[in-house]
Design a protein around this motif. Structure first.
Motif, PDB file in Angstrom:
ATOM      1  N   MET A   1       0.848  -1.174   0.000  1.00 33.63           N
ATOM      2  CA  MET A   1       0.000   0.000   0.000  1.00 33.63           C
ATOM      3  C   MET A   1       0.893   1.237   0.000  1.00 33.63           C
ATOM      4  SD  MET A   1      -3.028   1.147   2.733  1.00 33.63           S
ATOM      5  CE  MET A   1      -3.403  -0.511   3.128  1.00 33.63           C
ATOM      6  N   THR A   2       0.520   2.230  -0.791  1.00 34.15           N
ATOM      7  CA  THR A   2       1.314   3.452  -0.880  1.00 34.15           C
ATOM      8  C   THR A   2       1.147   4.314   0.367  1.00 34.15           C
ATOM      9  OG1 THR A   2      -0.426   4.798  -1.886  1.00 34.15           O
ATOM     10  CG2 THR A   2       0.953   3.481  -3.393  1.00 34.15           C
ATOM     11  N   ARG A   3       2.045   5.245   0.533  1.00 33.39           N
ATOM     12  CA  ARG A   3       1.977   6.156   1.674  1.00 33.39           C
ATOM     13  C   ARG A   3       0.691   6.985   1.619  1.00 33.39           C
ATOM     14  NH1 ARG A   3       5.375  10.698   1.306  1.00 33.39           N
ATOM     15  NH2 ARG A   3       6.819   9.326   0.256  1.00 33.39           N
ATOM     16  N   ASN A   4       0.304   7.420   0.395  1.00 34.42           N
ATOM     17  CA  ASN A   4      -0.933   8.189   0.262  1.00 34.42           C
ATOM     18  C   ASN A   4      -2.155   7.347   0.621  1.00 34.42           C
ATOM     19  OD1 ASN A   4       0.070  10.733  -0.489  1.00 34.42           O
ATOM     20  ND2 ASN A   4       0.320  10.077  -2.596  1.00 34.42           N
ATOM     21  N   ALA A   5      -2.175   6.092   0.206  1.00 41.52           N
ATOM     22  CA  ALA A   5      -3.298   5.201   0.542  1.00 41.52           C
ATOM     23  C   ALA A   5      -3.376   5.017   2.052  1.00 41.52           C
ATOM     24  CB  ALA A   5      -3.150   3.855  -0.166  1.00 41.52           C
ATOM     25  N   GLU A   6      -2.238   4.837   2.692  1.00 37.93           N
ATOM     26  CA  GLU A   6      -2.217   4.698   4.156  1.00 37.93           C
ATOM     27  C   GLU A   6      -2.736   5.962   4.835  1.00 37.93           C
ATOM     28  OE1 GLU A   6       1.811   3.669   5.167  1.00 37.93           O
ATOM     29  OE2 GLU A   6       1.563   1.599   4.481  1.00 37.93           O
ATOM     30  N   SER A   7      -2.338   7.128   4.316  1.00 41.43           N
ATOM     31  CA  SER A   7      -2.792   8.399   4.891  1.00 41.43           C
ATOM     32  C   SER A   7      -4.294   8.572   4.710  1.00 41.43           C
ATOM     33  CB  SER A   7      -2.057   9.577   4.240  1.00 41.43           C
ATOM     34  OG  SER A   7      -0.688   9.543   4.543  1.00 41.43           O
TER      35      SER A   7
ATOM     36  N   GLU B   1      -6.129   6.317   7.082  1.00 43.76           N
ATOM     37  CA  GLU B   1      -6.057   6.890   8.431  1.00 43.76           C
ATOM     38  C   GLU B   1      -7.057   8.041   8.582  1.00 43.76           C
ATOM     39  OE1 GLU B   1      -2.836   9.486  10.880  1.00 43.76           O
ATOM     40  OE2 GLU B   1      -2.092   7.633   9.966  1.00 43.76           O
ATOM     41  N   ILE B   2      -7.160   8.897   7.570  1.00 43.87           N
ATOM     42  CA  ILE B   2      -8.115  10.019   7.608  1.00 43.87           C
ATOM     43  C   ILE B   2      -9.535   9.486   7.758  1.00 43.87           C
ATOM     44  CG2 ILE B   2      -9.173  11.842   6.195  1.00 43.87           C
ATOM     45  CD1 ILE B   2      -6.284  12.286   5.022  1.00 43.87           C
ATOM     46  N   ILE B   3      -9.888   8.497   6.958  1.00 38.69           N
ATOM     47  CA  ILE B   3     -11.241   7.936   6.995  1.00 38.69           C
ATOM     48  C   ILE B   3     -11.511   7.242   8.322  1.00 38.69           C
ATOM     49  CG2 ILE B   3     -12.751   6.173   5.966  1.00 38.69           C
ATOM     50  CD1 ILE B   3     -11.377   6.913   3.254  1.00 38.69           C
TER      51      ILE B   3
ATOM     52  N   HIS C   1     -10.270   7.734  11.207  1.00 43.61           N
ATOM     53  CA  HIS C   1     -10.273   8.613  12.372  1.00 43.61           C
ATOM     54  C   HIS C   1     -11.321   9.714  12.279  1.00 43.61           C
ATOM     55  CE1 HIS C   1      -6.371   6.642  12.952  1.00 43.61           C
ATOM     56  NE2 HIS C   1      -6.670   6.783  14.222  1.00 43.61           N
ATOM     57  N   SER C   2     -12.071   9.741  11.202  1.00 40.74           N
ATOM     58  CA  SER C   2     -13.088  10.769  11.041  1.00 40.74           C
ATOM     59  C   SER C   2     -14.408  10.322  11.659  1.00 40.74           C
ATOM     60  CB  SER C   2     -13.309  11.067   9.556  1.00 40.74           C
ATOM     61  OG  SER C   2     -14.364  11.985   9.405  1.00 40.74           O
ATOM     62  N   LYS C   3     -15.105  11.268  12.264  1.00 41.97           N
ATOM     63  CA  LYS C   3     -16.435  10.985  12.793  1.00 41.97           C
ATOM     64  C   LYS C   3     -17.499  11.321  11.744  1.00 41.97           C
ATOM     65  CE  LYS C   3     -15.308  11.512  17.646  1.00 41.97           C
ATOM     66  NZ  LYS C   3     -15.085  10.140  17.929  1.00 41.97           N
ATOM     67  N   ASN C   4     -17.059  11.841  10.599  1.00 41.39           N
ATOM     68  CA  ASN C   4     -17.960  12.216   9.520  1.00 41.39           C
ATOM     69  C   ASN C   4     -17.809  11.259   8.341  1.00 41.39           C
ATOM     70  OD1 ASN C   4     -18.895  14.632  10.838  1.00 41.39           O
ATOM     71  ND2 ASN C   4     -16.904  15.506  10.372  1.00 41.39           N
ATOM     72  N   HIS C   5     -18.721  11.352   7.422  1.00 40.74           N
ATOM     73  CA  HIS C   5     -18.665  10.575   6.182  1.00 40.74           C
ATOM     74  C   HIS C   5     -18.113  11.527   5.128  1.00 40.74           C
ATOM     75  CE1 HIS C   5     -21.791   8.806   8.719  1.00 40.74           C
ATOM     76  NE2 HIS C   5     -21.332   7.665   8.249  1.00 40.74           N
ATOM     77  N   LEU C   6     -16.832  11.409   4.856  1.00 42.85           N
ATOM     78  CA  LEU C   6     -16.127  12.387   4.036  1.00 42.85           C
ATOM     79  C   LEU C   6     -16.285  12.134   2.544  1.00 42.85           C
ATOM     80  CD1 LEU C   6     -12.806  12.433   6.086  1.00 42.85           C
ATOM     81  CD2 LEU C   6     -14.689  14.074   6.223  1.00 42.85           C
ATOM     82  N   THR C   7     -16.357  13.225   1.787  1.00 48.24           N
ATOM     83  CA  THR C   7     -16.340  13.134   0.326  1.00 48.24           C
ATOM     84  C   THR C   7     -14.876  13.066  -0.118  1.00 48.24           C
ATOM     85  OG1 THR C   7     -16.205  15.531  -0.002  1.00 48.24           O
ATOM     86  CG2 THR C   7     -18.433  14.549   0.149  1.00 48.24           C
ATOM     87  N   ALA C   8     -14.665  12.726  -1.373  1.00 45.43           N
ATOM     88  CA  ALA C   8     -13.302  12.700  -1.913  1.00 45.43           C
ATOM     89  C   ALA C   8     -12.674  14.088  -1.811  1.00 45.43           C
ATOM     90  CB  ALA C   8     -13.319  12.217  -3.364  1.00 45.43           C
ATOM     91  N   GLU C   9     -13.461  15.125  -2.044  1.00 38.94           N
ATOM     92  CA  GLU C   9     -12.962  16.496  -1.953  1.00 38.94           C
ATOM     93  C   GLU C   9     -12.505  16.823  -0.535  1.00 38.94           C
ATOM     94  OE1 GLU C   9     -11.830  20.319  -3.004  1.00 38.94           O
ATOM     95  OE2 GLU C   9     -12.383  18.680  -4.340  1.00 38.94           O
ATOM     96  N   GLN C  10     -13.270  16.429   0.461  1.00 40.60           N
ATOM     97  CA  GLN C  10     -12.889  16.679   1.855  1.00 40.60           C
ATOM     98  C   GLN C  10     -11.616  15.905   2.220  1.00 40.60           C
ATOM     99  OE1 GLN C  10     -16.760  15.478   3.318  1.00 40.60           O
ATOM    100  NE2 GLN C  10     -17.155  17.548   4.106  1.00 40.60           N
ATOM    101  N   ILE C  11     -11.508  14.691   1.720  1.00 39.17           N
ATOM    102  CA  ILE C  11     -10.301  13.890   1.968  1.00 39.17           C
ATOM    103  C   ILE C  11      -9.109  14.544   1.293  1.00 39.17           C
ATOM    104  CG2 ILE C  11      -9.196  11.657   1.532  1.00 39.17           C
ATOM    105  CD1 ILE C  11     -12.100  10.454   1.803  1.00 39.17           C
ATOM    106  N   TYR C  12      -9.306  15.033   0.078  1.00 36.81           N
ATOM    107  CA  TYR C  12      -8.241  15.715  -0.663  1.00 36.81           C
ATOM    108  C   TYR C  12      -7.734  16.927   0.123  1.00 36.81           C
ATOM    109  CZ  TYR C  12      -6.165  18.945  -4.004  1.00 36.81           C
ATOM    110  OH  TYR C  12      -5.337  19.843  -4.620  1.00 36.81           O
ATOM    111  N   VAL C  13      -8.644  17.753   0.623  1.00 33.45           N
ATOM    112  CA  VAL C  13      -8.251  18.957   1.369  1.00 33.45           C
ATOM    113  C   VAL C  13      -7.452  18.563   2.614  1.00 33.45           C
ATOM    114  CG1 VAL C  13      -9.164  20.885   2.754  1.00 33.45           C
ATOM    115  CG2 VAL C  13     -10.131  20.388   0.490  1.00 33.45           C
TER     116      VAL C  13
ATOM    117  N   LEU D   1      -5.762  15.735   3.146  1.00 33.83           N
ATOM    118  CA  LEU D   1      -4.482  15.147   2.745  1.00 33.83           C
ATOM    119  C   LEU D   1      -3.523  16.221   2.244  1.00 33.83           C
ATOM    120  CD1 LEU D   1      -2.905  12.507   2.475  1.00 33.83           C
ATOM    121  CD2 LEU D   1      -3.857  12.267   0.168  1.00 33.83           C
ATOM    122  N   LYS D   2      -4.044  17.215   1.544  1.00 36.02           N
ATOM    123  CA  LYS D   2      -3.202  18.293   1.008  1.00 36.02           C
ATOM    124  C   LYS D   2      -2.546  19.089   2.133  1.00 36.02           C
ATOM    125  CE  LYS D   2      -3.013  21.537  -2.752  1.00 36.02           C
ATOM    126  NZ  LYS D   2      -1.834  20.929  -3.353  1.00 36.02           N
ATOM    127  N   GLU D   3      -3.214  19.182   3.283  1.00 38.35           N
ATOM    128  CA  GLU D   3      -2.618  19.864   4.438  1.00 38.35           C
ATOM    129  C   GLU D   3      -1.369  19.124   4.913  1.00 38.35           C
ATOM    130  OE1 GLU D   3      -5.701  20.109   7.374  1.00 38.35           O
ATOM    131  OE2 GLU D   3      -6.874  21.534   6.192  1.00 38.35           O
TER     132      GLU D   3
END
Length: 123
Positions: free
Chosen positions: A1-7, A10-12, A14-26, A28-30
């Protein structure tokens, strides 16, 4: 698994929300300013195909991504709000009703959320 896939995983997870791809992108970009949207979409597809995340589709809304732990969802028919709900595991009952081996199920219960009910009453 790539580092980005792992990140992303982890984001998903640890989130209490149901994130869109755009929210995940924002998010991850941080962490990684060089990431591009295609990286997020490709890794979300990979993680979903591997059974590591759930993709929740609601008509009229962008797909959202969720952790894999067993739970079901309430979906507001008006605004698309998505909430977790934990119900009795129905796997055994459902399996008895079908003749093929079942891998999993995704239960979405449609309802009208409190905010939408309040708006309707106020109008």
């Amino acid at each position: 698994m790539t580092r980005n896939a792992e990140s992303i995983l982890e984001i998903i997870n640890h989130s209490k929300n149901h994130l869109t791809a755009e929210q995940i992108y924002v998010t991850l970009k941080e962490k990684n300013g060089k990431v591009v949207p295609a990286t997020v979409y490709n890794n979300l597809s990979y993680l979903h195909k591997q059974g590591l995340i759930r993709k929740v589709s609601v008509e009229g809304c962008p797909d959202r991504y969720d952790h894999i732990r067993q739970h079901d969802h309430l979906v507001c028919r008006n605004c698309g709000k998505l909430s977790d709900i934990t119900l009795e595991d129905l796997t055994e009952k459902l399996q008895k009703q079908i003749s093929i081996p079942m891998l999993s199920y995704d239960l979405k219960i449609n309802y009208i959320c409190e905010e939408c009910l309040k708006k309707d009453r106020d109008n």
